[in-house]
Design a protein around this motif. Sequence first.
Motif, PDB file in Angstrom:
ATOM      1  N   ALA A 136       0.832  -1.208   0.000  1.00 12.57           N
ATOM      2  CA  ALA A 136       0.000   0.000   0.000  1.00 12.57           C
ATOM      3  C   ALA A 136       0.866   1.258   0.000  1.00 12.57           C
ATOM      4  O   ALA A 136       0.596   2.212  -0.739  1.00 12.57           O
ATOM      5  CB  ALA A 136      -0.941  -0.003   1.209  1.00 12.57           C
ATOM      6  N   ALA A 137       1.908   1.249   0.808  1.00 11.57           N
ATOM      7  CA  ALA A 137       2.828   2.392   0.841  1.00 11.57           C
ATOM      8  C   ALA A 137       3.518   2.561  -0.504  1.00 11.57           C
ATOM      9  O   ALA A 137       3.610   3.681  -1.041  1.00 11.57           O
ATOM     10  CB  ALA A 137       3.862   2.208   1.953  1.00 11.57           C
ATOM     11  N   ALA A 138       3.986   1.460  -1.072  1.00 14.93           N
ATOM     12  CA  ALA A 138       4.666   1.527  -2.375  1.00 14.93           C
ATOM     13  C   ALA A 138       3.719   2.018  -3.468  1.00 14.93           C
ATOM     14  O   ALA A 138       4.115   2.825  -4.324  1.00 14.93           O
ATOM     15  CB  ALA A 138       5.235   0.154  -2.732  1.00 14.93           C
ATOM     16  N   CYS A 139       2.485   1.565  -3.445  1.00 13.33           N
ATOM     17  CA  CYS A 139       1.500   2.018  -4.441  1.00 13.33           C
ATOM     18  C   CYS A 139       1.228   3.513  -4.298  1.00 13.33           C
ATOM     19  O   CYS A 139       1.045   4.209  -5.304  1.00 13.33           O
ATOM     20  CB  CYS A 139       0.194   1.239  -4.290  1.00 13.33           C
ATOM     21  N   SER A 140       1.200   4.009  -3.066  1.00 15.23           N
ATOM     22  CA  SER A 140       0.977   5.439  -2.855  1.00 15.23           C
ATOM     23  C   SER A 140       2.088   6.261  -3.492  1.00 15.23           C
ATOM     24  O   SER A 140       1.830   7.231  -4.216  1.00 15.23           O
ATOM     25  CB  SER A 140       0.889   5.763  -1.356  1.00 15.23           C
ATOM     26  N   VAL A 141       3.317   5.863  -3.245  1.00 12.23           N
ATOM     27  CA  VAL A 141       4.467   6.602  -3.785  1.00 12.23           C
ATOM     28  C   VAL A 141       4.548   6.429  -5.301  1.00 12.23           C
ATOM     29  O   VAL A 141       4.726   7.409  -6.043  1.00 12.23           O
ATOM     30  CB  VAL A 141       5.772   6.156  -3.094  1.00 12.23           C
ATOM     31  N   ALA A 142       4.402   5.211  -5.779  1.00 17.18           N
ATOM     32  CA  ALA A 142       4.481   4.964  -7.229  1.00 17.18           C
ATOM     33  C   ALA A 142       3.350   5.674  -7.967  1.00 17.18           C
ATOM     34  O   ALA A 142       3.574   6.280  -9.025  1.00 17.18           O
ATOM     35  CB  ALA A 142       4.443   3.458  -7.508  1.00 17.18           C
ATOM     36  N   GLY A 143       2.149   5.627  -7.417  1.00 19.55           N
ATOM     37  CA  GLY A 143       1.019   6.299  -8.050  1.00 19.55           C
ATOM     38  C   GLY A 143       1.203   7.805  -8.115  1.00 19.55           C
ATOM     39  O   GLY A 143       0.862   8.443  -9.113  1.00 19.55           O
ATOM     40  N   ALA A 144       1.749   8.381  -7.048  1.00 16.54           N
ATOM     41  CA  ALA A 144       2.042   9.813  -7.056  1.00 16.54           C
ATOM     42  C   ALA A 144       3.070  10.132  -8.137  1.00 16.54           C
ATOM     43  O   ALA A 144       2.941  11.140  -8.843  1.00 16.54           O
ATOM     44  CB  ALA A 144       2.549  10.260  -5.684  1.00 16.54           C
ATOM     45  N   GLY A 145       4.066   9.272  -8.283  1.00 20.66           N
ATOM     46  CA  GLY A 145       5.073   9.465  -9.325  1.00 20.66           C
ATOM     47  C   GLY A 145       4.468   9.388 -10.720  1.00 20.66           C
ATOM     48  O   GLY A 145       4.780  10.209 -11.592  1.00 20.66           O
ATOM     49  N   ALA A 147       1.343  10.013 -11.552  1.00 16.42           N
ATOM     50  CA  ALA A 147       0.522  11.215 -11.738  1.00 16.42           C
ATOM     51  C   ALA A 147       1.400  12.438 -12.009  1.00 16.42           C
ATOM     52  O   ALA A 147       1.049  13.290 -12.830  1.00 16.42           O
ATOM     53  CB  ALA A 147      -0.358  11.447 -10.522  1.00 16.42           C
ATOM     54  N   LEU A 148       2.529  12.512 -11.328  1.00 18.60           N
ATOM     55  CA  LEU A 148       3.417  13.665 -11.474  1.00 18.60           C
ATOM     56  C   LEU A 148       3.986  13.785 -12.885  1.00 18.60           C
ATOM     57  O   LEU A 148       4.090  14.885 -13.426  1.00 18.60           O
ATOM     58  CB  LEU A 148       4.560  13.587 -10.452  1.00 18.60           C
ATOM     59  N   VAL A 149       4.348  12.672 -13.485  1.00 21.49           N
ATOM     60  CA  VAL A 149       4.960  12.714 -14.818  1.00 21.49           C
ATOM     61  C   VAL A 149       3.948  12.499 -15.945  1.00 21.49           C
ATOM     62  O   VAL A 149       4.319  12.496 -17.116  1.00 21.49           O
ATOM     63  CB  VAL A 149       6.121  11.696 -14.946  1.00 21.49           C
ATOM     64  N   ALA A 150       2.697  12.347 -15.602  1.00 23.45           N
ATOM     65  CA  ALA A 150       1.652  12.083 -16.600  1.00 23.45           C
ATOM     66  C   ALA A 150       1.553  13.216 -17.614  1.00 23.45           C
ATOM     67  O   ALA A 150       1.713  14.391 -17.270  1.00 23.45           O
ATOM     68  CB  ALA A 150       0.313  11.888 -15.902  1.00 23.45           C
ATOM     69  N   THR A 151       1.274  12.839 -18.831  1.00 26.63           N
ATOM     70  CA  THR A 151       1.098  13.831 -19.894  1.00 26.63           C
ATOM     71  C   THR A 151      -0.320  13.817 -20.457  1.00 26.63           C
ATOM     72  O   THR A 151      -0.615  14.518 -21.419  1.00 26.63           O
ATOM     73  CB  THR A 151       2.103  13.583 -21.039  1.00 26.63           C
ATOM     74  N   SER A 152      -1.189  13.013 -19.846  1.00 25.62           N
ATOM     75  CA  SER A 152      -2.583  12.960 -20.287  1.00 25.62           C
ATOM     76  C   SER A 152      -3.466  12.633 -19.083  1.00 25.62           C
ATOM     77  O   SER A 152      -2.993  12.075 -18.088  1.00 25.62           O
ATOM     78  CB  SER A 152      -2.771  11.884 -21.359  1.00 25.62           C
ATOM     79  N   PRO A 153      -4.748  12.970 -19.172  1.00 25.54           N
ATOM     80  CA  PRO A 153      -5.669  12.609 -18.089  1.00 25.54           C
ATOM     81  C   PRO A 153      -5.695  11.107 -17.820  1.00 25.54           C
ATOM     82  O   PRO A 153      -5.775  10.685 -16.669  1.00 25.54           O
ATOM     83  CB  PRO A 153      -7.026  13.111 -18.586  1.00 25.54           C
ATOM     84  N   THR A 154      -5.596  10.311 -18.860  1.00 26.28           N
ATOM     85  CA  THR A 154      -5.606   8.853 -18.684  1.00 26.28           C
ATOM     86  C   THR A 154      -4.417   8.400 -17.848  1.00 26.28           C
ATOM     87  O   THR A 154      -4.549   7.515 -16.993  1.00 26.28           O
ATOM     88  CB  THR A 154      -5.601   8.142 -20.055  1.00 26.28           C
ATOM     89  N   GLN A 155      -3.265   8.997 -18.066  1.00 23.18           N
ATOM     90  CA  GLN A 155      -2.085   8.638 -17.281  1.00 23.18           C
ATOM     91  C   GLN A 155      -2.231   9.104 -15.829  1.00 23.18           C
ATOM     92  O   GLN A 155      -1.798   8.396 -14.913  1.00 23.18           O
ATOM     93  CB  GLN A 155      -0.836   9.228 -17.918  1.00 23.18           C
ATOM     94  N   VAL A 156      -2.832  10.279 -15.611  1.00 24.06           N
ATOM     95  CA  VAL A 156      -3.096  10.727 -14.236  1.00 24.06           C
ATOM     96  C   VAL A 156      -4.007   9.714 -13.546  1.00 24.06           C
ATOM     97  O   VAL A 156      -3.756   9.321 -12.402  1.00 24.06           O
ATOM     98  CB  VAL A 156      -3.731  12.141 -14.212  1.00 24.06           C
ATOM     99  N   VAL A 157      -5.040   9.286 -14.248  1.00 23.57           N
ATOM    100  CA  VAL A 157      -5.972   8.309 -13.675  1.00 23.57           C
ATOM    101  C   VAL A 157      -5.270   6.990 -13.384  1.00 23.57           C
ATOM    102  O   VAL A 157      -5.574   6.325 -12.389  1.00 23.57           O
ATOM    103  CB  VAL A 157      -7.206   8.127 -14.587  1.00 23.57           C
TER     104      VAL A 157
END
Length: 178
Positions: A136-145, A147-157
Amino acid sequence: MFRSLRENGPALLVPAAWSVVAATVLGLVSTHALFVAHVVMSVLLVAFVVASWRDMAAGALRTWKFVIVAGTPVTLAGVAGFLARGDAVPALAAAVPADALLAVAFYGWLLLPAPAFVDTGRRDPNTARRAVYYVAAACSVAGAGVALVATSPTQVVAGVALVAVGQTAGILAATLLY
């Protein structure tokens, strides 16, 4: 009944909150709805921590109390961000850094639970639950990463979905498996 809601509510609210965020990013839910969700969550966070203050005095629950206490102003930053943009109440739009306030709310909740999941895992003697908390902790950090580098709404999602799955699994491990 109220105690049952306090103990099990987060397992329902976490995936619901991230679902609304993802739907808003994709344009399926209005930003006004997300604003209302921020207001409601701010009230629920305060009510939860006040009602649970004594129960959350030690151990991993104390760590989670700090997450909720820190998360309240993070959520209120989202409320202020929507107000500053004028999405919620156009007459209240201000020269406030709305995007920065919204980013505090977004990334704050992507990341705030991560250290608490690590702490919970460190304290839990059950190997299977411990692994869930660390994931869960790893998913939180990886998911934030993501979202941070996303270039489209789909990637943010995709980043939000990773966080939602991890945080939901961690909350379910704490509420259903404990």
